[in-house]
Scaffold this motif. Structure first.
Motif, PDB file in Angstrom:
ATOM      1  N   LEU A 371     -13.909  -9.826   7.106  1.00  0.00           N
ATOM      2  CA  LEU A 371     -12.825  -8.841   7.146  1.00  0.00           C
ATOM      3  C   LEU A 371     -13.432  -7.472   7.401  1.00  0.00           C
ATOM      4  CD1 LEU A 371     -11.755 -11.229   5.168  1.00  0.00           C
ATOM      5  CD2 LEU A 371      -9.997  -9.575   4.585  1.00  0.00           C
ATOM      6  N   LYS A 372     -12.757  -6.681   8.198  1.00  0.00           N
ATOM      7  CA  LYS A 372     -13.271  -5.363   8.558  1.00  0.00           C
ATOM      8  C   LYS A 372     -12.987  -4.346   7.451  1.00  0.00           C
ATOM      9  CE  LYS A 372     -12.661  -5.968  13.540  1.00  0.00           C
ATOM     10  NZ  LYS A 372     -11.993  -5.449  14.760  1.00  0.00           N
ATOM     11  N   GLY A 373     -13.859  -3.353   7.375  1.00  0.00           N
ATOM     12  CA  GLY A 373     -13.597  -2.234   6.480  1.00  0.00           C
ATOM     13  C   GLY A 373     -12.434  -1.414   7.012  1.00  0.00           C
ATOM     14  N   LEU A 374     -11.756  -0.679   6.156  1.00  0.00           N
ATOM     15  CA  LEU A 374     -10.558   0.057   6.562  1.00  0.00           C
ATOM     16  C   LEU A 374     -10.918   1.431   7.137  1.00  0.00           C
ATOM     17  CD1 LEU A 374      -8.306  -0.700   3.444  1.00  0.00           C
ATOM     18  CD2 LEU A 374      -8.551  -2.035   5.529  1.00  0.00           C
ATOM     19  N   ASP A 375     -10.228   1.790   8.248  1.00  0.00           N
ATOM     20  CA  ASP A 375     -10.389   3.140   8.789  1.00  0.00           C
ATOM     21  C   ASP A 375      -9.138   3.963   8.470  1.00  0.00           C
ATOM     22  OD1 ASP A 375      -8.448   2.259  10.554  1.00  0.00           O
ATOM     23  OD2 ASP A 375      -9.865   1.827  12.159  1.00  0.00           O
ATOM     24  N   LYS A 376      -9.114   5.194   8.959  1.00  0.00           N
ATOM     25  CA  LYS A 376      -8.025   6.115   8.600  1.00  0.00           C
ATOM     26  C   LYS A 376      -6.655   5.596   9.054  1.00  0.00           C
ATOM     27  CE  LYS A 376      -6.694  10.970   9.080  1.00  0.00           C
ATOM     28  NZ  LYS A 376      -7.075  12.278   9.670  1.00  0.00           N
ATOM     29  N   ASP A 377      -6.591   5.083  10.294  1.00  0.00           N
ATOM     30  CA  ASP A 377      -5.313   4.577  10.818  1.00  0.00           C
ATOM     31  C   ASP A 377      -4.802   3.391  10.006  1.00  0.00           C
ATOM     32  OD1 ASP A 377      -5.294   6.474  12.792  1.00  0.00           O
ATOM     33  OD2 ASP A 377      -6.266   5.193  14.282  1.00  0.00           O
ATOM     34  N   MET A 378      -5.728   2.515   9.565  1.00  0.00           N
ATOM     35  CA  MET A 378      -5.324   1.349   8.776  1.00  0.00           C
ATOM     36  C   MET A 378      -4.801   1.776   7.405  1.00  0.00           C
ATOM     37  SD  MET A 378      -8.233  -1.492   9.688  1.00  0.00           S
ATOM     38  CE  MET A 378      -7.515  -2.828   8.757  1.00  0.00           C
ATOM     39  N   TYR A 379      -5.414   2.795   6.827  1.00  0.00           N
ATOM     40  CA  TYR A 379      -4.919   3.309   5.534  1.00  0.00           C
ATOM     41  C   TYR A 379      -3.479   3.798   5.657  1.00  0.00           C
ATOM     42  CZ  TYR A 379      -9.333   3.240   2.911  1.00  0.00           C
ATOM     43  OH  TYR A 379     -10.453   2.841   2.229  1.00  0.00           O
ATOM     44  N   ILE A 380      -3.186   4.542   6.755  1.00  0.00           N
ATOM     45  CA  ILE A 380      -1.835   5.080   6.957  1.00  0.00           C
ATOM     46  C   ILE A 380      -0.835   3.934   7.150  1.00  0.00           C
ATOM     47  CG2 ILE A 380      -0.396   6.458   8.522  1.00  0.00           C
ATOM     48  CD1 ILE A 380      -2.896   8.226   8.987  1.00  0.00           C
ATOM     49  N   LYS A 381      -1.243   2.907   7.912  1.00  0.00           N
ATOM     50  CA  LYS A 381      -0.363   1.747   8.127  1.00  0.00           C
ATOM     51  C   LYS A 381      -0.103   1.002   6.819  1.00  0.00           C
ATOM     52  CE  LYS A 381      -1.490   0.839  12.982  1.00  0.00           C
ATOM     53  NZ  LYS A 381      -2.166  -0.086  13.911  1.00  0.00           N
ATOM     54  N   ILE A 382      -1.150   0.866   5.992  1.00  0.00           N
ATOM     55  CA  ILE A 382      -0.999   0.172   4.698  1.00  0.00           C
ATOM     56  C   ILE A 382      -0.004   0.915   3.806  1.00  0.00           C
ATOM     57  CG2 ILE A 382      -2.223  -0.386   2.531  1.00  0.00           C
ATOM     58  CD1 ILE A 382      -4.702  -0.967   4.315  1.00  0.00           C
ATOM     59  N   LEU A 383       0.005   2.252   3.919  1.00  0.00           N
ATOM     60  CA  LEU A 383       0.905   3.054   3.091  1.00  0.00           C
ATOM     61  C   LEU A 383       2.377   2.805   3.414  1.00  0.00           C
ATOM     62  CD1 LEU A 383      -0.937   6.491   3.010  1.00  0.00           C
ATOM     63  CD2 LEU A 383      -0.292   5.145   1.018  1.00  0.00           C
ATOM     64  N   LYS A 384       2.697   2.557   4.701  1.00  0.00           N
ATOM     65  CA  LYS A 384       4.119   2.554   5.067  1.00  0.00           C
ATOM     66  C   LYS A 384       4.629   1.299   5.767  1.00  0.00           C
ATOM     67  CE  LYS A 384       3.211   5.137   9.363  1.00  0.00           C
ATOM     68  NZ  LYS A 384       3.562   6.326  10.161  1.00  0.00           N
ATOM     69  N   GLU A 385       3.753   0.421   6.325  1.00  0.00           N
ATOM     70  CA  GLU A 385       4.247  -0.666   7.166  1.00  0.00           C
ATOM     71  C   GLU A 385       4.550  -1.985   6.449  1.00  0.00           C
ATOM     72  OE1 GLU A 385       1.998  -1.313  10.697  1.00  0.00           O
ATOM     73  OE2 GLU A 385       2.396   0.701  11.486  1.00  0.00           O
ATOM     74  N   PRO A 386       3.700  -2.482   5.526  1.00  0.00           N
ATOM     75  CA  PRO A 386       3.974  -3.805   4.929  1.00  0.00           C
ATOM     76  C   PRO A 386       5.326  -3.864   4.216  1.00  0.00           C
ATOM     77  CG  PRO A 386       1.745  -3.089   4.408  1.00  0.00           C
ATOM     78  CD  PRO A 386       2.441  -1.921   5.034  1.00  0.00           C
ATOM     79  N   LYS A 387       5.808  -5.087   4.004  1.00  0.00           N
ATOM     80  CA  LYS A 387       7.120  -5.279   3.368  1.00  0.00           C
ATOM     81  C   LYS A 387       7.184  -4.621   1.997  1.00  0.00           C
ATOM     82  CE  LYS A 387       9.832  -9.147   5.025  1.00  0.00           C
ATOM     83  NZ  LYS A 387      10.382 -10.464   4.731  1.00  0.00           N
ATOM     84  N   ASN A 388       6.092  -4.738   1.241  1.00  0.00           N
ATOM     85  CA  ASN A 388       6.072  -4.122  -0.092  1.00  0.00           C
ATOM     86  C   ASN A 388       5.050  -2.978  -0.135  1.00  0.00           C
ATOM     87  OD1 ASN A 388       3.918  -5.809   0.193  1.00  0.00           O
ATOM     88  ND2 ASN A 388       3.856  -6.441  -1.945  1.00  0.00           N
ATOM     89  N   ALA A 389       5.086  -2.134   0.897  1.00  0.00           N
ATOM     90  CA  ALA A 389       4.171  -0.984   0.973  1.00  0.00           C
ATOM     91  C   ALA A 389       4.367  -0.074  -0.244  1.00  0.00           C
ATOM     92  CB  ALA A 389       4.421  -0.203   2.260  1.00  0.00           C
ATOM     93  N   ILE A 390       3.316   0.670  -0.569  1.00  0.00           N
ATOM     94  CA  ILE A 390       3.339   1.512  -1.773  1.00  0.00           C
ATOM     95  C   ILE A 390       4.447   2.571  -1.673  1.00  0.00           C
ATOM     96  CG2 ILE A 390       1.940   2.973  -3.283  1.00  0.00           C
ATOM     97  CD1 ILE A 390      -0.530   1.734  -1.875  1.00  0.00           C
ATOM     98  N   LEU A 391       4.600   3.160  -0.479  1.00  0.00           N
ATOM     99  CA  LEU A 391       5.627   4.195  -0.313  1.00  0.00           C
ATOM    100  C   LEU A 391       7.027   3.604  -0.516  1.00  0.00           C
ATOM    101  CD1 LEU A 391       4.368   6.330   2.718  1.00  0.00           C
ATOM    102  CD2 LEU A 391       3.755   6.459   0.314  1.00  0.00           C
ATOM    103  N   ASP A 404      16.338  10.664  -2.573  1.00  0.00           N
ATOM    104  CA  ASP A 404      15.593  10.212  -1.381  1.00  0.00           C
ATOM    105  C   ASP A 404      14.178  10.769  -1.442  1.00  0.00           C
ATOM    106  OD1 ASP A 404      17.810   8.904  -0.361  1.00  0.00           O
ATOM    107  OD2 ASP A 404      18.546  10.715   0.656  1.00  0.00           O
ATOM    108  N   LEU A 405      13.204   9.907  -1.143  1.00  0.00           N
ATOM    109  CA  LEU A 405      11.789  10.326  -1.142  1.00  0.00           C
ATOM    110  C   LEU A 405      11.237  10.161   0.263  1.00  0.00           C
ATOM    111  CD1 LEU A 405       9.149  11.111  -2.687  1.00  0.00           C
ATOM    112  CD2 LEU A 405       8.764   8.665  -2.999  1.00  0.00           C
ATOM    113  N   GLU A 406      10.546  11.191   0.742  1.00  0.00           N
ATOM    114  CA  GLU A 406       9.931  11.138   2.071  1.00  0.00           C
ATOM    115  C   GLU A 406       8.507  11.680   1.991  1.00  0.00           C
ATOM    116  OE1 GLU A 406      12.136  12.980   5.198  1.00  0.00           O
ATOM    117  OE2 GLU A 406      14.045  12.058   4.594  1.00  0.00           O
ATOM    118  N   PHE A 407       7.639  11.130   2.867  1.00  0.00           N
ATOM    119  CA  PHE A 407       6.273  11.638   3.008  1.00  0.00           C
ATOM    120  C   PHE A 407       6.119  12.085   4.461  1.00  0.00           C
ATOM    121  CE2 PHE A 407       5.882   9.151  -0.770  1.00  0.00           C
ATOM    122  CZ  PHE A 407       4.760   9.585  -1.450  1.00  0.00           C
ATOM    123  N   ASP A 408       5.717  13.321   4.702  1.00  0.00           N
ATOM    124  CA  ASP A 408       5.499  13.720   6.104  1.00  0.00           C
ATOM    125  C   ASP A 408       4.138  13.203   6.576  1.00  0.00           C
ATOM    126  OD1 ASP A 408       3.534  15.514   5.237  1.00  0.00           O
ATOM    127  OD2 ASP A 408       4.888  17.237   5.237  1.00  0.00           O
TER     128      ASP A 408
END
Length: 479
Positions: A371-391, A404-408
């Motif tokens: 498995l690859k180590g995470l880069d900056k773009d992957m961290y951002i995707k993990i924050l918002k894309e998965p079904k149960n993302a943290i955001l 309503d909560l938003e992150f810019d």
């Protein structure tokens, strides 16, 4: 007089109702216990091992062997049991207190007679590899090769289990070895996979495993955890998945003068589990002892997935790749592979042997992927894309307060940069967001007029605050 007769009739009816109710409770209890094997109260052997049980009052069972030994001890002993009751200080044993001495988690479910073994995953309903990978894509960001390798391996394994090798060609097990830095998603991948297939999953840590006879968990405890996950159903457990994390911690110790009870010897002990054999495992406990019942489980159809970070493995790979001549025009520079982020993907069996894994162990894990180590773009995707993302989790929490909560985008980049500095993978994201959301989650329920909160880059970097908008207003208010 008529009133007295009526009272007597009422009392009789009440007693009859109570009898029916208590008998109903007892019959329900007996029905629920019918699904589990009886266990001898003295030797703790299940009915399938000890034979038919003798039932005593209060649902206590004793096997023939223990009952005979008890009679022999009473007949040949020097104690006059008839005088025992009159001795001062001797208390009469209450049989009702013994009823719950054997906890339910130590009872094994019965194998129903005459019923054919049914595969846990039906071959006709088994999702194809591309469908398994599509499901994994919904929850796990990146790691395309790892998801592809896992999907194919799991698909082939459960086809093997479902057909049960009906002809002369016997399909071998497709156990896996996952190598990747901490926080890259090894455990999460396995958890998601087990949820997709709806099979029992046991996750254990190799750091606690030791050679039999030493302090720590026995090797068989790995299978014991799977049995517990399968609700003590042996047939169900025999088709489950076992994930052994931190597998790199049982590598052969180098230059050690002490006995290696948690290294090479554990690898040797695990060979029979990985290959497939009948093992006696404790039910509802991590180690075998006299007070725990044992049951036999065949590991032939259990899929084993091992995972580990393997620190310093990159140096071993780098050393192998730079072994060419260091003199002349065709020489490799010493620092050629220093900036290679995909260095782990070049791992070979020889590298793992150099790390300390024995060849017999590696031979039973035919599918190796990284498995690859995470880069900056992957961290951002993990924050918002998965079904149960943290955001999405925090947005749901605040939506319950009608906020309503938003992150810019700037805030997401700032969080990703902070996570990269921590160097603990995706786990760092949760810790960072928890830190910044603490005050917001504390203050918002105080004020019912707040309708929207926007997390900004300035707030994450400590130069400002979140943008708060009141209900029914379009003008934001800086916190």
């Amino acid at each position: 007089m008529p009133d007295q007769n009526n009272n007597n009739e009422f009392e009789e009816q009440k007693e009859e109702v109570e009898k029916v109710e208590t008998s109903g409770v007892e019959s329900t209890k007996e029905d629920s216990d019918d699904d589990y094997e009886k266990i001898c109260f003295i030797c703790r052997r299940p009915e399938s091992v000890a034979g038919k049980m003798i039932e005593l009052p209060n649902h206590i069972c004793v096997c023939n062997d223990c009952m005979q030994k008890s009679f022999d001890a009473m007949n040949s002993g020097q104690i006059d049991y008839s005088q025992l009751m009159n001795m001062p200080g001797v208390q009469v044993m209450n049989m009702a207190d013994l009823e719950n001495m054997i906890p339910k988690q130590q009872k094994v479910k019965k194998k129903k007679e005459g019923e054919e073994r049914t595969p846990l995953v039906d071959i006709n309903n088994l999702p194809a590899p591309h469908k398994i990978k599509a499901k994994l894509d919904e929850y796990v960001v990146g790691q395309e090769y790892a998801k592809k390798a896992m999907s194919v391996a799991v698909y082939n394994h459960y086809k093997r289990v479902a057909t049960d090798t009906m002809d002369d060609i016997e399909i071998e097990k497709s156990n896996m070895l996952m190598i990747g830095p901490t926080g890259s998603g090894k455990t999460y991948l396995v958890k998601t996979l087990a949820r997709i297939l709806d099979v029992p999953l046991a996750i254990t840590d190799a750091t606690s495993l030791t050679e039999a006879g030493y302090i720590g968990d026995d090797i068989e405890s790995v299978v014991s955890k799977l049995l517990a996950a399968a609700d003590n159903d042996v047939e169900k457990a025999e088709q489950g998945i076992i994930f052994i994390d931190e597998i790199d911690k049982i590598a052969k110790k180098k230059n050690s003068s002490q006995r290696d009870v948690s290294g090479e010897s554990v690898q040797q002990g695990m060979l029979k589990l990985l290959e497939g054999s009948d093992v006696e495992v404790p039910v509802g406990a991590n180690s075998k002892n006299a007070m725990v019942p044992l049951t036999t489980i065949n590991t032939k159809n259990i899929l084993f997935i091992c995972g580990g970070a393997f620190p310093d493995l990159e140096n071993i790979i780098k050393e192998r790749l730079t072994k060419q001549s260091s003199i002349g025009f065709g020489a490799d520079l010493k620092d050629r592979f220093n900036g290679d982020k995909d260095l782990l993907s070049k791992v070979t069996t020889e590298d793992l042997r150099s790390f300390g894994m024995i060849p017999e162990f590696l031979g039973r894990l035919p599918i190796v992927f990284t498995l690859k180590g995470l880069d900056k773009d992957m961290y951002i995707k993990i924050l918002k894309e998965p079904k149960n993302a943290i955001l999405k989790q925090y947005q749901k929490l605040l939506a319950l307060d009608e906020v309503d909560l938003e992150f810019d985008e700037g805030a997401l980049e700032a969080i990703a940069e902070k996570a990269m500095k921590k160097d603990t993978g995706a786990r760092a994201l949760r810790a960072i967001i928890e830190e910044f959301m603490l005050d917001i989650m504390y203050e918002i329920p105080k004020d019912d007029s707040i309708g929207r909160v926007v997390i900004t880059k300035a707030y994450i970097e400590g130069n400002g605050g979140p943008v708060i908008t009141l209900r029914g207003q379009d003008v934001p208010r800086l916190s």
